[in-house]
Motif scaffolding. Structure first.
Motif, short mmCIF file in Angstrom:
data_model
loop_
_atom_site.label_atom_id
_atom_site.label_comp_id
_atom_site.label_asym_id
_atom_site.label_seq_id
_atom_site.Cartn_x
_atom_site.Cartn_y
_atom_site.Cartn_z
N GLU A 195 0.89 -1.27 0.06
CA GLU A 195 0.05 0.16 0.00
C GLU A 195 1.02 1.27 -0.03
OE1 GLU A 195 0.89 -1.85 2.54
OE2 GLU A 195 0.22 -1.04 4.48
N ASP A 235 4.94 -6.69 -0.42
CA ASP A 235 4.45 -7.67 0.59
C ASP A 235 4.73 -8.91 -0.40
OD1 ASP A 235 3.71 -6.26 2.75
OD2 ASP A 235 1.89 -5.70 1.63
N GLY A 259 4.67 -5.32 8.23
CA GLY A 259 4.75 -6.75 7.89
C GLY A 259 5.40 -7.68 9.11
N ASP A 266 1.89 -10.87 5.89
CA ASP A 266 3.28 -10.36 6.70
C ASP A 266 4.46 -11.37 6.74
OD1 ASP A 266 1.95 -8.19 7.69
OD2 ASP A 266 0.88 -9.23 9.53
MG MG Z 1 1.80 -4.59 5.83
#
Ligand code: MG
Ligand code: AMP
Length: 414
Positions: A195, A235, A259, A266
């Motif tokens: 994001e 990610d 994460g 994560d």
């Molecule tokens: Mg994250």
């Protein structure tokens, strides 16, 4: 180091336990470097410094006045002296003298060998080259002895020591030009998250700007560090693994944010398990419960949570002390004060909380604190307005207005 995932499932490690694990694991970097004194601010002195000289080097006057030998006069009587010369700061009087003579002298000027007293100029009457001492003149006053600040061969500063302006000025007074300090730490940091958008690009739906790297960059700005911003990692486990293994070869410490929890996106914990030796902790701390700490090769790694306020707290409680220790600085303790709380504070038992507060000192000197605003861990504006943590113990169940609470100011100036 302890096992991976200590303590066991569903138990939380206390803040003190986590910090103590970190302190036990880390030892200071061994290498030192010789630097100019002018560049020593905040560096960690690695060897004791001995004074090569007496400070002050010679006896000198503490006041502007007249230097004389008390034996030439009789105490309790008004007395007269003849001025035979002047001792200026940097230009001593080197001439002879006979009984009943004195030397005009200024602060910092060498006191001639014959003199054992300096009378301040306010305590004499001057008529041409004749000075009359008032009745209550005193002998053996206003002379600073050679070495009265520091004696030759005395230890000026004991290592290890983080050098401040007072320390550096003392070393300058001894004529020290170079000192041995601990080498700088090489630190790399990055953010994780699909994001995240780097500043300067437009925000598509679902995206946010990466603020954590700016927080870390500010925290890490320190003359004992050389810091590299490694950008944003998505990610993606392969990308994370590549970044971590490359970074571990170049830096003493690598710090990531985001994460670090146990969601499907994560990857920090599992990547670390693959690349290095890892402790993943769930800490009884709010904000900032998940924290990964470990080592990849010779590189220490901190995987901080993603929420900016959790980064603020976990950096302050774990990373900052760890970096100080690795840099060779003496351990410090955060200043804690009691303050009267004017707000109602909500708190559930179970985790130590670092709520963001605004501390002020009243005109009568009382310390008073208010909550800075709502306490969600994404609320960076509240953290930006705050000037202290309000520390609420694990067992605390809330605070009523008027109760005293512990605060940790962010700075010594409110
Ligand atoms: Mg994250
Ligand atoms: P995570 O720990 O990755 O699950 O992230 C927790 C929260 O922190 C999410 O809302 C993320 O969007 C946010 N977050 C993670 N990294 C950053 C960052 N670098 N800057 C701002 N917010 C972040």
């Amino acid at each position: 180091m302890t096992d991976i995932c200590y303590p066991k499932k569903n138990t939380l490690l206390s803040v003190e336990q986590a910090l103590s694990e970190i302190r036990h694991a880390i030892t200071a970097v061994a290498e030192n470097e010789l630097i100019d004194l002018a560049k020593a601010q905040d560096r960690i002195l690695s060897e004791n410094v001995i004074s090569p000289i007496d400070i002050p080097p010679q006896r000198n006057a503490a006041m502007d006045g007249y230097a004389f030998a008390a034996g030439d006069l009789t105490a309790g009587h008004s007395s007269q002296l003849q001025v035979i010369g002047t001792s200026w700061a940097g230009r001593p009087y080197l001439g002879p003298k006979i009984s009943g003579q004195c030397v005009r002298i200024f602060t910092g000027a060498v006191v001639p060998d014959f003199a054992d007293s300096v009378i301040p100029q306010e305590q004499v009457e001057v008529d041409g080259l004749t000075v009359s001492l008032t009745r209550d003149w005193q002998s053996y006053k206003n002379i600073r002895a050679a070495g009265s600040d520091v004696k030759q061969h005395e230890v000026l500063i004991t290592a290890p020591k983080k050098l401040n302006a007072r320390n550096i000025s003392l070393l300058a007074a001894a004529g020290i030009t170079k000192i041995s300090v601990k080498r700088r730490l090489k630190i790399g940091f990055f953010s994780t998250g699909d994001e995240l958008v780097t500043l300067g690009s437009p925000l598509a739906i679902g995206k946010i700007y990466d603020s954590n790297r700016y927080l870390l960059a500010g925290f890490l700005a320190d003359s004992n560090h050389t810091v590299c911003d490694l950008g944003v990692v998505g990610d993606d486990q392969a990308q994370l693994e590549q970044t971590l293994t490359d970074a571990a070869k170049q830096y003493d410490v690598v710090i990531s944010t985001g994460g670090a929890s146990v969601g499907d996106a994560d990857f920090v914990k599992q990547t670390l398990e693959k690349c290095g030796q890892v402790n993943f902790w769930k800490i009884a701390l709010k904000p900032g419960k998940p924290l990964a700490f470990g080592k990849i090769g010779d590189c220490w790694f901190f995987g901080l949570p993603g929420n900016p306020v959790a980064v603020l707290v976990t950096y302050d409680k774990f990373v900052r002390p760890a970096l100080e220790q690795l840099a060779g600085a003496p351990a410090t303790r955060t200043l804690r004060l009691w303050a009267r709380c004017e707000s109602h504070l909500k708190k559930s038992p179970g985790r130590q909380e670092y709520q963001r507060g605004i501390l002020r000192q009243t005109d009568t000197g009382e310390l008073v604190v208010n909550i800075a605003g709502p306490q969600d861990s994404h609320q960076l504006k509240i953290a930006s307005m705050a000037n202290c943590f309000i520390v609420l113990d694990v067992d605390n169940t809330g605070v009523e207005p008027g109760e005293n609470v512990i605060v940790e100011p962010f700075a010594t100036v409110l």
